[in-house]
Write a protein that holds these residues in place. Structure first.
Motif, PDB file in Angstrom:
ATOM      1  N   UNK A  32     -27.749  26.563 -29.013  1.00 54.65           N
ATOM      2  CA  UNK A  32     -26.721  27.504 -29.637  1.00 54.65           C
ATOM      3  C   UNK A  32     -25.925  26.501 -30.440  1.00 54.65           C
ATOM      4  N   UNK A  33     -25.759  26.436 -31.614  1.00 60.26           N
ATOM      5  CA  UNK A  33     -25.044  25.077 -32.233  1.00 60.26           C
ATOM      6  C   UNK A  33     -23.523  25.603 -32.529  1.00 60.26           C
ATOM      7  N   UNK A  34     -22.646  24.982 -31.849  1.00 62.21           N
ATOM      8  CA  UNK A  34     -21.244  25.267 -31.977  1.00 62.21           C
ATOM      9  C   UNK A  34     -20.866  24.553 -33.066  1.00 62.21           C
ATOM     10  N   UNK A  35     -20.989  23.588 -33.532  1.00 64.69           N
ATOM     11  CA  UNK A  35     -20.735  22.928 -34.604  1.00 64.69           C
ATOM     12  C   UNK A  35     -21.249  21.217 -34.731  1.00 64.69           C
ATOM     13  N   UNK A  39     -23.771  34.724 -26.364  1.00 67.67           N
ATOM     14  CA  UNK A  39     -24.967  33.913 -27.161  1.00 67.67           C
ATOM     15  C   UNK A  39     -24.514  32.357 -27.086  1.00 67.67           C
ATOM     16  N   UNK A  40     -23.311  32.039 -27.205  1.00 66.25           N
ATOM     17  CA  UNK A  40     -22.916  30.632 -27.347  1.00 66.25           C
ATOM     18  C   UNK A  40     -23.237  29.775 -26.131  1.00 66.25           C
ATOM     19  N   UNK A  41     -23.624  30.704 -24.886  1.00 70.80           N
ATOM     20  CA  UNK A  41     -23.611  30.132 -23.384  1.00 70.80           C
ATOM     21  C   UNK A  41     -25.060  30.374 -23.268  1.00 70.80           C
ATOM     22  N   UNK A  42     -26.041  30.470 -24.247  1.00 74.26           N
ATOM     23  CA  UNK A  42     -27.595  30.716 -24.065  1.00 74.26           C
ATOM     24  C   UNK A  42     -27.939  32.278 -23.935  1.00 74.26           C
ATOM     25  N   UNK A  43     -26.952  33.171 -23.495  1.00 75.80           N
ATOM     26  CA  UNK A  43     -27.350  34.624 -23.600  1.00 75.80           C
ATOM     27  C   UNK A  43     -27.903  34.969 -22.178  1.00 75.80           C
TER      28      UNK A  43
END
Length: 277
Positions: free
Chosen positions: A66-69, A190-194
């Motif tokens: 999950x790409x945060x930036x 979702x940003x921690x792999x869900x």
């Protein structure tokens, strides 16, 4: 600063203070349990020439990646994630790869930084652990002050360019009566792999619980099941497979701690910094 601090010594520090400790070389261990409520990120750094394919790889594999930036080429700052972040110094420990082989584990990569380097921040499951602890789920790796066990599974990523390979998973034991609860809770991150990728029989995804590829094995009780989440070490496997002349990551378990909140609802950007404000 002496290199003698333990994780317990860092409890209660905010993200900026933690990054200062890491920058000074004062701590080189895992970051589980630190800065609760803040987004922790895996880090991948590579030349600009490979960045487009890696960005596509993350887009095709949003659960493990999950790409945060994405940073601007040559700029070690990451203002979308924290105004003072320096990608060269703000992780407790780095892994340096050349031609697919791990060659060094420094705490500072300033001497390796180049004008064409691009950094990718990828969400980490550590981010959701504060919510799990609050809900009464034990985190055995935190209790034992070890790095969470991580395993190379037989689940395959969708390749892009030179990047591909196995999905890496992290494991936490969960009481068998609370599996649905842990699925529902972690799906909010979702940003921690869900939600988990797999529950139960580790052999079904090619895993021997006693032999993690990274981190330390932890016991699973008789009333518990092993629960596996996608892990942000997956990009490291992809970078090794790509055999780039030079690429850099965090050491597994030693994350970039950002100023961003834990990402339960919004903020799951997938582009450059301007797209992630």
């Amino acid at each position: 600063m002496p290199d003698a601090l333990r994780r317990a010594d860092l409890a209660g520090l905010d993200p900026q203070a933690l990054r200062r400790v890491f920058r000074d070389g004062g701590y080189r261990g895992h970051t589980a349990g630190l800065a609760p409520g803040r987004l922790q990120c895996n880090l991948a750094i590579m030349p600009l020439a490979e960045a487009r394919a890696f960005e596509e790889f993350c887009a095709l594999n949003p659960v493990p990646c999950p790409l945060a930036g994405q940073s601007a080429a040559g700029d070690p700052g990451f203002p979308a994630l924290g105004r003072d972040i320096d990608l060269r110094r703000d992780v407790p420990l780095y892994h340096v790869y050349r031609d697919g082989a791990l060659v060094d584990r420094p705490h500072d990569i300033s001497d390796l930084w180049r004008d064409d380097m691009v950094g990718f921040a990828i969400g980490c499951s550590f981010t959701m652990e504060a919510a799990l602890l609050k809900a009464g789920f034990p985190m055995r790796h935190i209790e034992r002050d070890v790095t969470v066990p991580m395993y190379r599974s037989t689940i395959e990523t969708t390749p892009a360019g030179p990047f591909g390979g196995a999905v890496v998973v992290s494991m936490r034991p969960v009481h068998r009566d609370r599996i649905d609860e842990v699925r529902d809770l972690t799906a909010r991150f979702p940003m921690a792999h869900g939600a988990p990728l797999h529950v139960g029989d580790p052999a079904a995804i090619g895993i021997d619980l006693d032999r993690p590829d990274w981190g330390s094995a932890v016991p699973v009780g008789r009333d518990e099941l092993p629960v596996f989440w996608a892990c942000g070490v997956t990009p490291q496997v992809a970078m090794m497979r790509a055999r780039l002349p030079l690429c850099i990551s965090h050491a597994p378990g030693a994350m970039l701690i950002t100023d961003r909140d834990d990402g339960t609802g919004t903020g799951s950007g997938t582009g450059h910094d301007d797209d992630n404000e």
